[in-house]
Design a protein around this motif. Structure first.
Motif, PDB file in Angstrom:
ATOM      1  N   LYS A   1       0.719  -1.207   0.005  1.00 53.18           N
ATOM      2  CA  LYS A   1      -0.131   0.158   0.016  1.00 53.18           C
ATOM      3  C   LYS A   1       0.700   1.428   0.108  1.00 53.18           C
ATOM      4  CE  LYS A   1      -3.841  -2.091   2.356  1.00 53.18           C
ATOM      5  NZ  LYS A   1      -4.818  -1.997   3.755  1.00 53.18           N
ATOM      6  N   ASP A   2       1.858   1.164   0.628  1.00 54.63           N
ATOM      7  CA  ASP A   2       3.050   2.333   0.635  1.00 54.63           C
ATOM      8  C   ASP A   2       4.452   1.846   0.096  1.00 54.63           C
ATOM      9  OD1 ASP A   2       4.622   4.384   1.276  1.00 54.63           O
ATOM     10  OD2 ASP A   2       4.367   4.208   3.341  1.00 54.63           O
ATOM     11  N   VAL A   3       4.724   2.520  -1.178  1.00 53.22           N
ATOM     12  CA  VAL A   3       5.801   1.854  -2.021  1.00 53.22           C
ATOM     13  C   VAL A   3       6.961   2.800  -1.554  1.00 53.22           C
ATOM     14  CG1 VAL A   3       4.195   1.103  -3.516  1.00 53.22           C
ATOM     15  CG2 VAL A   3       5.249   3.487  -3.879  1.00 53.22           C
ATOM     16  N   GLN A   4       6.831   3.872  -0.746  1.00 52.01           N
ATOM     17  CA  GLN A   4       7.823   4.966  -0.609  1.00 52.01           C
ATOM     18  C   GLN A   4       9.280   4.285  -0.207  1.00 52.01           C
ATOM     19  OE1 GLN A   4       7.620   7.508  -2.097  1.00 52.01           O
ATOM     20  NE2 GLN A   4       5.497   7.024  -2.486  1.00 52.01           N
TER      21      GLN A   4
ATOM     22  N   ILE B   1       1.572  -3.614 -18.148  1.00 49.70           N
ATOM     23  CA  ILE B   1       2.575  -2.694 -17.856  1.00 49.70           C
ATOM     24  C   ILE B   1       2.032  -1.466 -16.947  1.00 49.70           C
ATOM     25  CG2 ILE B   1       1.960  -0.900 -19.811  1.00 49.70           C
ATOM     26  CD1 ILE B   1       4.949  -0.803 -19.998  1.00 49.70           C
ATOM     27  N   LYS B   2       0.678  -1.278 -16.779  1.00 45.81           N
ATOM     28  CA  LYS B   2       0.108  -0.574 -15.864  1.00 45.81           C
ATOM     29  C   LYS B   2       0.687  -0.544 -14.465  1.00 45.81           C
ATOM     30  CE  LYS B   2      -3.952   0.858 -18.693  1.00 45.81           C
ATOM     31  NZ  LYS B   2      -5.285   0.681 -18.788  1.00 45.81           N
ATOM     32  N   GLU B   3       0.922  -2.104 -14.154  1.00 44.07           N
ATOM     33  CA  GLU B   3       1.303  -2.468 -12.701  1.00 44.07           C
ATOM     34  C   GLU B   3       2.785  -1.952 -12.454  1.00 44.07           C
ATOM     35  OE1 GLU B   3      -1.025  -4.014 -10.483  1.00 44.07           O
ATOM     36  OE2 GLU B   3      -2.269  -3.595 -12.459  1.00 44.07           O
ATOM     37  N   SER B   4       3.708  -1.858 -13.398  1.00 43.74           N
ATOM     38  CA  SER B   4       4.833  -1.296 -13.045  1.00 43.74           C
ATOM     39  C   SER B   4       4.834   0.294 -12.972  1.00 43.74           C
ATOM     40  CB  SER B   4       5.765  -1.726 -14.163  1.00 43.74           C
ATOM     41  OG  SER B   4       6.391  -3.085 -13.999  1.00 43.74           O
ATOM     42  N   LYS B   5       3.927   0.832 -13.991  1.00 46.01           N
ATOM     43  CA  LYS B   5       3.892   2.162 -13.953  1.00 46.01           C
ATOM     44  C   LYS B   5       3.269   2.851 -12.740  1.00 46.01           C
ATOM     45  CE  LYS B   5       3.693   2.854 -19.093  1.00 46.01           C
ATOM     46  NZ  LYS B   5       3.165   3.231 -20.174  1.00 46.01           N
ATOM     47  N   LYS B   6       2.318   2.029 -11.984  1.00 49.57           N
ATOM     48  CA  LYS B   6       1.814   2.410 -10.919  1.00 49.57           C
ATOM     49  C   LYS B   6       2.978   2.827  -9.826  1.00 49.57           C
ATOM     50  CE  LYS B   6      -2.455   0.108 -11.129  1.00 49.57           C
ATOM     51  NZ  LYS B   6      -3.344  -1.163 -10.392  1.00 49.57           N
ATOM     52  N   VAL B   7       4.013   1.719  -9.616  1.00 49.04           N
ATOM     53  CA  VAL B   7       5.031   2.086  -8.766  1.00 49.04           C
ATOM     54  C   VAL B   7       5.987   3.288  -9.067  1.00 49.04           C
ATOM     55  CG1 VAL B   7       7.102   0.943  -7.779  1.00 49.04           C
ATOM     56  CG2 VAL B   7       5.188  -0.474  -8.381  1.00 49.04           C
ATOM     57  N   VAL B   8       6.226   3.383 -10.659  1.00 49.62           N
ATOM     58  CA  VAL B   8       6.928   4.415 -10.994  1.00 49.62           C
ATOM     59  C   VAL B   8       6.243   5.679 -10.667  1.00 49.62           C
ATOM     60  CG1 VAL B   8       7.890   5.655 -13.179  1.00 49.62           C
ATOM     61  CG2 VAL B   8       8.168   3.032 -12.980  1.00 49.62           C
ATOM     62  N   ASN B   9       4.982   5.825 -11.136  1.00 54.44           N
ATOM     63  CA  ASN B   9       4.234   7.132 -10.753  1.00 54.44           C
ATOM     64  C   ASN B   9       4.231   7.523  -9.238  1.00 54.44           C
ATOM     65  OD1 ASN B   9       3.723   7.404 -13.402  1.00 54.44           O
ATOM     66  ND2 ASN B   9       1.604   6.185 -13.416  1.00 54.44           N
ATOM     67  N   ALA B  10       3.977   6.566  -8.257  1.00 50.99           N
ATOM     68  CA  ALA B  10       3.902   6.822  -7.119  1.00 50.99           C
ATOM     69  C   ALA B  10       5.307   7.491  -6.550  1.00 50.99           C
ATOM     70  CB  ALA B  10       3.491   5.659  -6.345  1.00 50.99           C
ATOM     71  N   LEU B  11       6.445   6.925  -7.114  1.00 51.67           N
ATOM     72  CA  LEU B  11       7.595   7.607  -6.564  1.00 51.67           C
ATOM     73  C   LEU B  11       7.508   8.639  -7.031  1.00 51.67           C
ATOM     74  CD1 LEU B  11       9.620   3.963  -6.778  1.00 51.67           C
ATOM     75  CD2 LEU B  11       8.991   5.260  -4.567  1.00 51.67           C
ATOM     76  N   GLU B  12       7.577   8.844  -8.616  1.00 47.78           N
ATOM     77  CA  GLU B  12       7.783  10.120  -9.337  1.00 47.78           C
ATOM     78  C   GLU B  12       6.933  11.288  -8.301  1.00 47.78           C
ATOM     79  OE1 GLU B  12       9.319   8.955 -13.650  1.00 47.78           O
ATOM     80  OE2 GLU B  12       7.174   9.479 -13.015  1.00 47.78           O
ATOM     81  N   ASP B  13       5.704  11.062  -8.170  1.00 41.74           N
ATOM     82  CA  ASP B  13       4.727  11.906  -7.470  1.00 41.74           C
ATOM     83  C   ASP B  13       5.387  12.468  -6.146  1.00 41.74           C
ATOM     84  OD1 ASP B  13       3.200  11.836  -9.741  1.00 41.74           O
ATOM     85  OD2 ASP B  13       1.829  10.471  -9.058  1.00 41.74           O
ATOM     86  N   ALA B  14       5.859  11.576  -5.425  1.00 37.26           N
ATOM     87  CA  ALA B  14       6.465  11.946  -4.235  1.00 37.26           C
ATOM     88  C   ALA B  14       7.857  12.407  -4.211  1.00 37.26           C
ATOM     89  CB  ALA B  14       6.413  10.694  -3.326  1.00 37.26           C
ATOM     90  N   HIS B  15       8.334  12.604  -5.363  1.00 37.11           N
ATOM     91  CA  HIS B  15       9.854  13.213  -5.613  1.00 37.11           C
ATOM     92  C   HIS B  15      10.655  12.125  -4.826  1.00 37.11           C
ATOM     93  CE1 HIS B  15       7.855  16.738  -7.430  1.00 37.11           C
ATOM     94  NE2 HIS B  15       7.299  16.817  -6.413  1.00 37.11           N
ATOM     95  N   ASN B  16      10.424  11.068  -4.817  1.00 40.91           N
ATOM     96  CA  ASN B  16      11.090   9.963  -4.173  1.00 40.91           C
ATOM     97  C   ASN B  16      11.914   8.932  -5.268  1.00 40.91           C
ATOM     98  OD1 ASN B  16      12.306   8.266  -2.154  1.00 40.91           O
ATOM     99  ND2 ASN B  16      10.223   7.538  -1.934  1.00 40.91           N
ATOM    100  N   ASP B  17      12.388   9.311  -6.424  1.00 39.83           N
ATOM    101  CA  ASP B  17      12.474   8.754  -7.598  1.00 39.83           C
ATOM    102  C   ASP B  17      14.317   9.111  -7.943  1.00 39.83           C
ATOM    103  OD1 ASP B  17      11.918  11.358  -8.393  1.00 39.83           O
ATOM    104  OD2 ASP B  17      11.528  10.708 -10.451  1.00 39.83           O
ATOM    105  N   LYS B  18      15.074   9.403  -7.009  1.00 35.27           N
ATOM    106  CA  LYS B  18      16.279   9.782  -7.463  1.00 35.27           C
ATOM    107  C   LYS B  18      16.875   8.321  -7.571  1.00 35.27           C
ATOM    108  CE  LYS B  18      18.236  10.548  -2.909  1.00 35.27           C
ATOM    109  NZ  LYS B  18      19.103  11.599  -2.270  1.00 35.27           N
TER     110      LYS B  18
END
Length: 269
Positions: A159-162, A182-199
């Motif tokens: 539920k929390d991917v951070q 592919i949407k399943e992988s994109k959900k993870v990517v989007n959640a990290l990008e939206d939280a600016h936690n994707d470096k």
């Protein structure tokens, strides 16, 4: 003369100790209620011991079974048999069915680290399909234990991917995947990008590639080279971006395998 005999005895003893490696060992029912699993010890393990990295491979749903041998059908263990040299302890749990359980994976890791000298700052996880889900679920639950992770054509049940943002992570998915969208992988990517936690995140959408096509990534030398570039001891835990894997690379994944290498001895009692 006596000194010569002692040297010969010492040499034979050393050779005998070295011969115990390059083994693939089946571990059944060593963890009550936990997964059965394989542990592969590389050929030079006698010399590397506590400096040896650890790779955990999580298989997909098609290999779920109580038969431990099913987990050898593809992935790092099959790559080793086909000639890929992987200088690491390779741990392969057998999932009898259902979602991968992060705690049970951790139990396997802790058992291995207790029984095999290894570098606990260089533990890597990779998996595909259901194993891709398991990779992200385990990594997101225990980010302090994983130096880097690679998740292929999966997703996550977290539920929390951070927590995944703490780990150098490479997500890959084929755009023509009909088994796991592919949407399943994109959900993870989007959640990290939206939280600016994707470096520490990188991802590739491999155009036109099907679900099974990505299995060839486990046979590539660069897959393991990329993993080994990371360590928990690295300041800031930076992400390596020097290696690339494209759809064209999938076709040549088997070309540089050393097919003259002897197969590891399997201890399966």
């Amino acid at each position: 003369m006596r000194r010569t005999l002692l040297l010969i005895v010492a040499l034979l003893s050393s050779i005998s100790m070295m011969a115990q490696y390059d083994y693939l060992i089946a571990n059944r029912k060593v963890i009550p209620g936990g997964y059965d699993f394989w542990v592969y010890t590389p050929e030079d393990y006698y010399f590397s011991q506590e400096h040896t990295p650890v790779i955990i491979f999580l298989h997909g749903a098609s290999l779920c079974s109580k038969d431990l041998n099913r987990s050898r059908r593809y992935g790092p263990l099959d790559a080793i048999v086909k000639g890929r040299e992987i200088p690491a302890l390779v741990i392969v749990p057998q999932n009898p069915g259902g979602s991968w359980n992060p705690k049970k994976i951790n139990d396997v890791l802790e058992w291995t680290l207790k029984n095999y000298p290894a570098d606990s700052t260089r533990v890597y996880v990779l998996g595909m399909s259901l194993g891709g889900y398991g990779t992200l679920d385990f990594t997101g639950t225990y980010p302090e234990k994983v130096a880097a992770a690679m998740a292929l054509c999966g997703g996550t049940t977290l539920k929390d991917v951070q927590g995944l943002g703490q780990v150098p992570l490479w997500i890959m998915h084929g755009t023509a995947d009909k088994a796991v969208n592919i949407k399943e992988s994109k959900k993870v990517v989007n959640a990290l990008e939206d939280a600016h936690n994707d470096k520490r995140l990188r991802y590739d959408w491999l155009k036109g590639q099907s679900h099974g096509a990505l299995a060839s990534i486990f046979y590539m030398k660069r897959t393991y080279e990329w993993l080994f570039r990371h360590s928990l001891s690295d300041e800031g835990r930076p992400l390596c971006r020097e290696y690339k894997i494209t759809k064209d690379d999938l076709k040549g994944a088997y070309q540089d395998l050393n097919r003259d290498m002897p197969d590891p001895e399997v201890i399966d009692e």
